[in-house]
Design a protein around this motif. Structure first.
Motif, PDB file in Angstrom:
ATOM      1  N   SER A 110      23.468 -32.047  53.468  1.00  0.00           N
ATOM      2  CA  SER A 110      22.382 -32.867  54.340  1.00  0.00           C
ATOM      3  C   SER A 110      22.804 -34.447  54.056  1.00  0.00           C
ATOM      4  N   LEU A 111      23.062 -34.789  52.963  1.00  0.00           N
ATOM      5  CA  LEU A 111      23.472 -36.226  52.870  1.00  0.00           C
ATOM      6  C   LEU A 111      24.738 -36.608  53.350  1.00  0.00           C
ATOM      7  N   SER A 112      25.708 -35.715  53.295  1.00  0.00           N
ATOM      8  CA  SER A 112      26.975 -35.771  54.066  1.00  0.00           C
ATOM      9  C   SER A 112      26.810 -35.868  55.486  1.00  0.00           C
ATOM     10  N   GLU A 113      25.950 -35.102  56.111  1.00  0.00           N
ATOM     11  CA  GLU A 113      25.758 -35.478  57.318  1.00  0.00           C
ATOM     12  C   GLU A 113      25.049 -36.741  57.785  1.00  0.00           C
ATOM     13  N   LEU A 114      24.012 -36.986  57.201  1.00  0.00           N
ATOM     14  CA  LEU A 114      23.565 -38.375  57.334  1.00  0.00           C
ATOM     15  C   LEU A 114      24.461 -39.412  57.133  1.00  0.00           C
ATOM     16  N   LEU A 115      25.485 -39.539  56.107  1.00  0.00           N
ATOM     17  CA  LEU A 115      26.423 -40.464  56.039  1.00  0.00           C
ATOM     18  C   LEU A 115      27.241 -40.654  57.476  1.00  0.00           C
ATOM     19  N   LYS A 116      27.533 -39.430  57.917  1.00  0.00           N
ATOM     20  CA  LYS A 116      28.427 -39.541  59.273  1.00  0.00           C
ATOM     21  C   LYS A 116      27.661 -40.183  60.230  1.00  0.00           C
ATOM     22  N   ILE A 117      26.456 -40.042  60.505  1.00  0.00           N
ATOM     23  CA  ILE A 117      25.681 -40.746  61.564  1.00  0.00           C
ATOM     24  C   ILE A 117      25.534 -42.183  60.821  1.00  0.00           C
ATOM     25  N   GLU A 118      25.150 -42.483  59.682  1.00  0.00           N
ATOM     26  CA  GLU A 118      25.164 -43.773  59.341  1.00  0.00           C
ATOM     27  C   GLU A 118      26.438 -44.699  59.595  1.00  0.00           C
ATOM     28  N   ARG A 119      27.582 -44.017  59.289  1.00  0.00           N
ATOM     29  CA  ARG A 119      28.999 -44.762  59.452  1.00  0.00           C
ATOM     30  C   ARG A 119      29.071 -45.159  60.805  1.00  0.00           C
ATOM     31  N   VAL A 120      28.616 -44.273  61.970  1.00  0.00           N
ATOM     32  CA  VAL A 120      28.720 -44.579  63.400  1.00  0.00           C
ATOM     33  C   VAL A 120      27.799 -45.709  63.496  1.00  0.00           C
ATOM     34  N   ILE A 121      26.703 -45.790  63.116  1.00  0.00           N
ATOM     35  CA  ILE A 121      25.632 -46.847  63.051  1.00  0.00           C
ATOM     36  C   ILE A 121      26.385 -48.199  62.317  1.00  0.00           C
ATOM     37  N   LEU A 122      26.807 -47.975  61.413  1.00  0.00           N
ATOM     38  CA  LEU A 122      27.516 -49.300  60.929  1.00  0.00           C
ATOM     39  C   LEU A 122      28.432 -50.008  61.894  1.00  0.00           C
ATOM     40  N   ASP A 123      29.321 -49.034  62.247  1.00  0.00           N
ATOM     41  CA  ASP A 123      30.268 -49.546  63.278  1.00  0.00           C
ATOM     42  C   ASP A 123      29.738 -50.318  64.459  1.00  0.00           C
ATOM     43  N   GLU A 124      28.854 -49.549  65.013  1.00  0.00           N
ATOM     44  CA  GLU A 124      27.841 -50.025  66.223  1.00  0.00           C
ATOM     45  C   GLU A 124      27.205 -51.421  65.842  1.00  0.00           C
ATOM     46  N   SER A 125      26.600 -51.490  64.739  1.00  0.00           N
ATOM     47  CA  SER A 125      25.935 -52.636  64.499  1.00  0.00           C
ATOM     48  C   SER A 125      26.968 -53.688  64.113  1.00  0.00           C
ATOM     49  N   ASP A 126      28.096 -53.429  63.606  1.00  0.00           N
ATOM     50  CA  ASP A 126      28.883 -54.456  63.067  1.00  0.00           C
ATOM     51  C   ASP A 126      29.376 -55.099  64.602  1.00  0.00           C
ATOM     52  N   GLU A 127      29.633 -54.152  65.559  1.00  0.00           N
ATOM     53  CA  GLU A 127      30.400 -54.584  66.897  1.00  0.00           C
ATOM     54  C   GLU A 127      29.188 -55.469  67.365  1.00  0.00           C
ATOM     55  N   ALA A 128      27.919 -55.058  67.242  1.00  0.00           N
ATOM     56  CA  ALA A 128      26.780 -55.879  67.913  1.00  0.00           C
ATOM     57  C   ALA A 128      26.207 -57.118  67.174  1.00  0.00           C
ATOM     58  N   ASN A 129      26.922 -57.394  66.098  1.00  0.00           N
ATOM     59  CA  ASN A 129      26.648 -58.591  65.126  1.00  0.00           C
ATOM     60  C   ASN A 129      25.373 -58.422  64.748  1.00  0.00           C
ATOM     61  N   ASP A 130      24.757 -57.336  64.498  1.00  0.00           N
ATOM     62  CA  ASP A 130      23.362 -56.895  64.021  1.00  0.00           C
ATOM     63  C   ASP A 130      23.545 -56.919  62.551  1.00  0.00           C
ATOM     64  N   GLU A 131      23.256 -57.766  62.017  1.00  0.00           N
ATOM     65  CA  GLU A 131      23.298 -57.823  60.603  1.00  0.00           C
ATOM     66  C   GLU A 131      22.275 -57.010  59.902  1.00  0.00           C
ATOM     67  N   GLY A 132      21.092 -56.998  60.465  1.00  0.00           N
ATOM     68  CA  GLY A 132      19.751 -56.258  59.976  1.00  0.00           C
ATOM     69  C   GLY A 132      20.014 -55.099  59.604  1.00  0.00           C
TER      70      GLY A 132
END
Length: 156
Positions: A110-132
């Motif tokens: 389960s944690l491995s699956e959550l990490l996959k989603i979180e890494r995608v969001i990390l890339d998206e938030s980085d691209e959006a300059n969304d530091e929060g």
């Protein structure tokens, strides 16, 4: 104006809301699996795992709230029905698991699956300059990687 009140690109923020709702859904399913593990665990590791699963579901409950509040901060609406969660969930579901090894393996998967989603969001938030959002994902990832390491040590 194509920016939000936070100064973020509107389209990128809307995309982040979609991704965060996916993470929210997966955390809700993970949370419920943890409750089941906590209730149903048996065997020689009962005392150890019963307490550990409670720790995990309490942490997950806090993360659910953080994710939902971040969605609201970005101007979105957090999903809140089991029907929505089931449609978006990718984490494995634990049903009537009583064995410690099987239970801990489910948490690792389960944690491995959550990490996959979180890494995608990390890339998206980085691209959006969304530091929060970026900061929240970084914190989640670091904590969950350490938890996976510890659980794998327990399994071996």
């Amino acid at each position: 104006m194509n920016t939000t009140i936070l100064g973020l690109d509107k389209q990128k923020s809307e995309n982040l809301v979609i991704s965060l709702n996916s993470l929210l859904s997966n955390f809700q399913v993970y949370y419920q699996s943890l409750r089941g593990l906590h209730w149903n665990i048996k065997g020689k590791s009962f005392f150890e795992l019963h307490v550990k699963f409670e720790e995990f579901y309490t942490d997950s409950q806090e993360k659910v709230d953080l994710i939902a509040e971040r969605i609201l901060t970005l101007g979105g609406t957090p999903l809140h029905t089991f029907e929505d969660y089931a449609k978006l969930a990718k984490v494995p579901v634990g049903r009537n698991i009583t064995n410690g090894t099987e239970a801990v393996t489910l948490v690792v998967k389960s944690l491995s699956e959550l990490l996959k989603i979180e890494r995608v969001i990390l890339d998206e938030s980085d691209e959006a300059n969304d530091e929060g959002t970026n900061s929240m994902m970084s914190d989640f990832i670091a904590e969950q990687e350490k938890t996976i390491w510890m659980l794998n040590a327990w399994l071996n």
